[in-house]
Scaffold this motif. Sequence first.
Motif, PDB file in Angstrom:
ATOM      1  N   LYS A  80      21.173  44.522  40.062  1.00 21.17           N
ATOM      2  CA  LYS A  80      22.570  44.130  40.244  1.00 21.17           C
ATOM      3  C   LYS A  80      22.895  42.851  39.476  1.00 21.17           C
ATOM      4  CE  LYS A  80      23.244  46.304  44.705  1.00 21.17           C
ATOM      5  NZ  LYS A  80      23.507  46.102  46.132  1.00 21.17           N
ATOM      6  N   ASP A  83      24.584  43.539  36.156  1.00 20.97           N
ATOM      7  CA  ASP A  83      25.791  44.357  36.145  1.00 20.97           C
ATOM      8  C   ASP A  83      27.019  43.481  36.425  1.00 20.97           C
ATOM      9  OD1 ASP A  83      27.982  46.066  36.974  1.00 20.97           O
ATOM     10  OD2 ASP A  83      26.523  47.673  37.287  1.00 20.97           O
ATOM     11  N   TYR A  84      27.765  43.170  35.401  1.00 24.08           N
ATOM     12  CA  TYR A  84      28.927  42.292  35.496  1.00 24.08           C
ATOM     13  C   TYR A  84      29.860  42.736  36.613  1.00 24.08           C
ATOM     14  CZ  TYR A  84      33.052  39.622  34.018  1.00 24.08           C
ATOM     15  OH  TYR A  84      34.133  38.774  33.985  1.00 24.08           O
ATOM     16  N   ASP A  85      30.228  43.997  36.625  1.00 25.86           N
ATOM     17  CA  ASP A  85      31.212  44.494  37.590  1.00 25.86           C
ATOM     18  C   ASP A  85      30.708  44.400  39.031  1.00 25.86           C
ATOM     19  OD1 ASP A  85      33.100  45.074  35.596  1.00 25.86           O
ATOM     20  OD2 ASP A  85      32.195  47.046  35.225  1.00 25.86           O
ATOM     21  N   GLN A  86      29.432  44.699  39.265  1.00 28.86           N
ATOM     22  CA  GLN A  86      28.884  44.614  40.631  1.00 28.86           C
ATOM     23  C   GLN A  86      28.842  43.173  41.133  1.00 28.86           C
ATOM     24  OE1 GLN A  86      25.089  46.604  41.006  1.00 28.86           O
ATOM     25  NE2 GLN A  86      26.075  48.533  41.547  1.00 28.86           N
ATOM     26  N   LEU A  88      30.727  40.619  40.090  1.00 28.73           N
ATOM     27  CA  LEU A  88      32.107  40.169  40.299  1.00 28.73           C
ATOM     28  C   LEU A  88      32.670  40.755  41.597  1.00 28.73           C
ATOM     29  CD1 LEU A  88      34.587  38.620  39.297  1.00 28.73           C
ATOM     30  CD2 LEU A  88      35.231  40.680  38.007  1.00 28.73           C
ATOM     31  N   ALA A  89      32.431  42.039  41.835  1.00 28.58           N
ATOM     32  CA  ALA A  89      32.932  42.693  43.053  1.00 28.58           C
ATOM     33  C   ALA A  89      32.318  42.068  44.303  1.00 28.58           C
ATOM     34  CB  ALA A  89      32.642  44.189  43.005  1.00 28.58           C
ATOM     35  N   GLN A  92      34.162  38.832  44.862  1.00 24.58           N
ATOM     36  CA  GLN A  92      35.533  39.067  45.324  1.00 24.58           C
ATOM     37  C   GLN A  92      35.574  39.555  46.768  1.00 24.58           C
ATOM     38  OE1 GLN A  92      36.672  41.714  42.139  1.00 24.58           O
ATOM     39  NE2 GLN A  92      37.771  40.088  41.048  1.00 24.58           N
ATOM     40  N   GLY A 131      34.439  34.969  41.254  1.00 24.03           N
ATOM     41  CA  GLY A 131      35.021  36.093  41.982  1.00 24.03           C
ATOM     42  C   GLY A 131      35.468  35.694  43.374  1.00 24.03           C
ATOM     43  N   LYS A 172      34.167  35.535  28.798  1.00 25.66           N
ATOM     44  CA  LYS A 172      34.819  36.487  29.716  1.00 25.66           C
ATOM     45  C   LYS A 172      34.952  35.878  31.118  1.00 25.66           C
ATOM     46  CE  LYS A 172      34.400  41.341  31.171  1.00 25.66           C
ATOM     47  NZ  LYS A 172      33.581  42.563  31.044  1.00 25.66           N
TER      48      LYS A 172
END
Length: 198
Positions: A80, A83-86, A88-89, A92, A131, A172
């Motif tokens: 994990k 994984d940028y998206d995981q 960040l999520a 958040q 996030g 980013k």
Amino acid sequence: RLQQQQRELNPEGEDQYLPGQPRDVSYISRLQCVQAAVDHQIEMLSKKDPDCHVAVVTFNNEVCMLGDGIQAPVTIAGDKLYDYDQVLAAGQAFPAGVSVKEGGETLRSKVFSLSENGATALGPALLAAVGAASSVPGSTVVVCTDGMANCGVGSLEVAESQLEEAEVFYDKVGAAASSSGVVVNIVSIEGSDCRMEY
């Protein structure tokens, strides 16, 4: 208060002298310096702005979102971290928790229970913190590190040809922080190889 901080910084009560150095000088570790600084900031915030929210995110070979010190921590580890998206999520989704007035003492205690070990997952920790802070525009993320990011997204311990990917990652994250109204400050120790230019 000073004696309490000294006990917290040196719980074993051991002499902290370097060979051949004066005995009227105490030496503390980098982690102890950061612990004392974070403790001081939490204490100041609890007096000046007791209704604000403070969260602590730690990182080594994993990221641990301690939050306000009262809520259950969330750990981001293994694949994990890459994984940028995981990441960040996870940031958040992390709840704001209680105010510094309610959780400050517990959080300060948790800060002094930290120990140094493992790699430096600075990139994932920064992303998770941004996030989490993005839900409150005007928030500030303060990154304290004495080492180079070498684990997870944003790792700088790569071949020169791969540094552009890390630079894109930090750009980013900076853009995500800016668009959410989050300010990011970075504190490092002079002489450490943190590669602050990234």
